[in-house]
Structure formats: C-alpha cells, structure tokens
Write a protein that holds these residues in place. Structure first.
Motif, PDB file in Angstrom:
ATOM      1  N   VAL A   4       0.857  -1.178   0.000  1.00 10.24           N
ATOM      2  CA  VAL A   4       0.000   0.000   0.000  1.00 10.24           C
ATOM      3  C   VAL A   4       0.901   1.238   0.000  1.00 10.24           C
ATOM      4  CG1 VAL A   4      -1.799   1.249   1.226  1.00 10.24           C
ATOM      5  CG2 VAL A   4      -1.753  -1.266   1.281  1.00 10.24           C
ATOM      6  N   THR A   5       0.663   2.121  -0.936  1.00  6.41           N
ATOM      7  CA  THR A   5       1.504   3.305  -1.079  1.00  6.41           C
ATOM      8  C   THR A   5       0.732   4.556  -0.698  1.00  6.41           C
ATOM      9  OG1 THR A   5       2.681   2.257  -2.912  1.00  6.41           O
ATOM     10  CG2 THR A   5       2.943   4.633  -2.667  1.00  6.41           C
ATOM     11  N   GLN A   6       1.305   5.305   0.221  1.00  7.08           N
ATOM     12  CA  GLN A   6       0.667   6.553   0.648  1.00  7.08           C
ATOM     13  C   GLN A   6       1.579   7.730   0.334  1.00  7.08           C
ATOM     14  OE1 GLN A   6      -0.892   4.863   4.833  1.00  7.08           O
ATOM     15  NE2 GLN A   6      -1.745   6.868   4.303  1.00  7.08           N
ATOM     16  N   THR A   7       0.970   8.788  -0.162  1.00  4.06           N
ATOM     17  CA  THR A   7       1.714  10.023  -0.415  1.00  4.06           C
ATOM     18  C   THR A   7       0.890  11.221   0.007  1.00  4.06           C
ATOM     19  OG1 THR A   7       0.859  10.134  -2.688  1.00  4.06           O
ATOM     20  CG2 THR A   7       3.010   9.090  -2.372  1.00  4.06           C
ATOM     21  N   PRO A   8       1.519  12.303   0.462  1.00  2.00           N
ATOM     22  CA  PRO A   8       2.939  12.368   0.808  1.00  2.00           C
ATOM     23  C   PRO A   8       3.211  11.686   2.140  1.00  2.00           C
ATOM     24  CG  PRO A   8       1.867  14.428   1.375  1.00  2.00           C
ATOM     25  CD  PRO A   8       0.812  13.573   0.744  1.00  2.00           C
ATOM     26  N   ARG A   9       4.428  11.407   2.457  1.00  2.00           N
ATOM     27  CA  ARG A   9       4.756  10.778   3.736  1.00  2.00           C
ATOM     28  C   ARG A   9       4.723  11.789   4.881  1.00  2.00           C
ATOM     29  NH1 ARG A   9       7.653   6.409   4.393  1.00  2.00           N
ATOM     30  NH2 ARG A   9       6.909   6.754   6.538  1.00  2.00           N
ATOM     31  N   TYR A  10       5.154  12.983   4.615  1.00  2.00           N
ATOM     32  CA  TYR A  10       5.172  14.019   5.651  1.00  2.00           C
ATOM     33  C   TYR A  10       4.683  15.326   5.046  1.00  2.00           C
ATOM     34  CZ  TYR A  10       8.401  10.678   7.771  1.00  2.00           C
ATOM     35  OH  TYR A  10       8.975   9.548   8.279  1.00  2.00           O
ATOM     36  N   LEU A  11       3.934  16.072   5.840  1.00  2.00           N
ATOM     37  CA  LEU A  11       3.524  17.386   5.387  1.00  2.00           C
ATOM     38  C   LEU A  11       3.201  18.276   6.574  1.00  2.00           C
ATOM     39  CD1 LEU A  11      -0.020  17.119   3.754  1.00  2.00           C
ATOM     40  CD2 LEU A  11       0.995  15.297   5.100  1.00  2.00           C
ATOM     41  N   ILE A  12       3.447  19.539   6.370  1.00  2.00           N
ATOM     42  CA  ILE A  12       3.173  20.547   7.392  1.00  2.00           C
ATOM     43  C   ILE A  12       2.219  21.577   6.803  1.00  2.00           C
ATOM     44  CG2 ILE A  12       4.174  22.335   8.872  1.00  2.00           C
ATOM     45  CD1 ILE A  12       6.809  20.771   8.784  1.00  2.00           C
ATOM     46  N   LYS A  13       1.150  21.832   7.537  1.00  2.00           N
ATOM     47  CA  LYS A  13       0.140  22.799   7.115  1.00  2.00           C
ATOM     48  C   LYS A  13      -0.120  23.752   8.271  1.00  2.00           C
ATOM     49  CE  LYS A  13      -1.021  21.156   2.993  1.00  2.00           C
ATOM     50  NZ  LYS A  13      -0.990  21.982   1.750  1.00  2.00           N
TER      51      LYS A  13
END
Lengths: 118, 114
Positions: A4-13
């Motif tokens: 299972v592929t998830q994107t993005p792995r990290y994000l800042i909002k």
C-alpha cells in the motif's frame, strides 16, 4: 507485489488550510480504509471505500472526506485544518469490503502520512 | 465505555520468557479478532487472526479467544528483543453503519530485555 503506497509521507500545514492525502492499494485490492492515529486516541476509523462508494464512516466531522477512483486508488481530504488534526493518517487495503462477508478481510496498512498542523 | 481495551503497559519481560498480552471488547456480536504489531515509527502489521473460541498457534505466537468472557489474548513464547513493539488488538465491528470496520485498542507496549 507492491504494498500500500501513501503520499505524501510528511507534510506541514497551517490552521485553516486544507490537505489531500493519497493512497494506492495493493494491486487487486478493491477496498480502502482510512484511520487516524494519535498518541492519545490510538487508531480511529475514518471511513472505508469499496467500488467507489463509501461503505462505512467513523465518528469524525464533515471536514474529513474521501473518495475512491475506478482504479481503487483513494484520496482523503481534510478542510479547515485544526491543530488537533495533527496525526498519522493510515490507509489500509483489503480484497473486499470488510463488512461484506463474515470471513476475514485482512487489512494491510501503508506507511502512513504524517500531518503536522501549525 | 471503550469498545476495545488493552493495558497500555509498558510490559517488560526478559529475553526467552513468555509475554502475555490481553484485550477485552464490548461488542458481543463481534466475530473476528486480530493482533497487529507496530514498531516505533512504522505502520501496523498483522501477526495473528482468530475467529473461534480456543487457541490458535502460529510459530511463537498463540492467540486465545473467549467470546463468553469477551476476551482475547496473545502469548509470545521465547520472547526476543526484536519482539519489542506496540501490540494492537483489533475487533471487527458487527453493528450498524460501522459494520465490518476494525476497532482498535490503544495498544500494549512490550519491551523484551536482553
């Protein structure tokens, strides 16, 4: 066989923004479930999609939404972000809808998308 | 009332010992039960599933289910330092609009000391 592929792995909002997370299930898997994981609440069910239809929904506000495409890929969206939305968002896929049979539909999780809201 | 409860730990056992992890659930109609292992910074991975009362063994792991007592346990024999992780109990919901989705406990952190 890819997992299972998830994107993005990290994000800042920042508060008030919106975010879209993507999940590509294991090839052949038709169901995608989304979970939110926080240290205080653990893993909490958001929703499940099967054949482009939402089949189950957890107890989250309407700011959390999702969809599934014809190739079984899924996206989830969180609008008007709040500080409390900071979490690890996990996607899991299974062959069939998890409520569709009394048998086991094993969930395989992706690596997750870690969202930080400032 | 929480639907799936686990002792948060940490549970510390010496290498080679048996680690016993416990879980209780509130939904009497639940039929499917799972144990997931989650290493720090990683995603959960399934290690055992059980659907009938009794024991189910897989290598060093044994899952035990008692539906009358609404109790699930996981035994890890000959514990290794590599078993150090958080163990999540999951129960497949049998009710209403959330039928079928997995409900997770908050997990028990296991530490195996060399």
């Amino acid at each position: 066989k890819a997992g299972v592929t998830q994107t993005p792995r990290y994000l800042i909002k920042t508060r008030g923004q919106q975010v879209t997370l993507s999940c590509s299930p294991i090839s052949g898997h038709r169901s995608v479930s989304w979970y939110q994981q926080t240290p205080g609440q653990g893993l909490q069910f958001l929703f499940e999609y099967f054949s482009e239809t939402q089949r189950n929904k957890g107890n989250f506000p309407g700011r959390f939404s999702g969809r599934q495409f014809s190739n079984s890929r899924s996206e989830m969206n969180v609008s008007t972000l709040e500080l409390g939305d900071s979490a690890l968002y996990l996607c899991a896929s299974s062959l069939q809808w998890t409520g569709g049979s009394s048998g086991a539909n094993v969930l395989t999780f992706g690596a997750g998308s870690r969202l930080t809201v400032l | 009332q929480k639907e799936v409860e686990q002792n948060s730990g940490p549970l510390s056992v010496p290498e080679g010992a048996i680690a016993s992890l416990n879980c209780t659930y509130s939904d009497r109609v639940s039929q499917s039960f799972f144990w997931y292992r989650q290493y720090s910074g990683k995603s959960p991975e399934l290690i055992m599933s059980i659907y009938s009362n009794g024991d189910k063994e897989d290598g060093r792991f044994t899952a035990q289910l008692n539906k009358a007592s609404q109790y699930v346990s996981l035994l890890i024999r000959d514990s290794q330092p590599s078993d150090s992780a958080t163990y999540l109990c999951a129960v497949r919901s049998g009710r209403g609009g959330s039928q079928g989705n997995l409900i997770f406990g908050k997990g028990t952190k296991l530490s195996v000391k060399p």
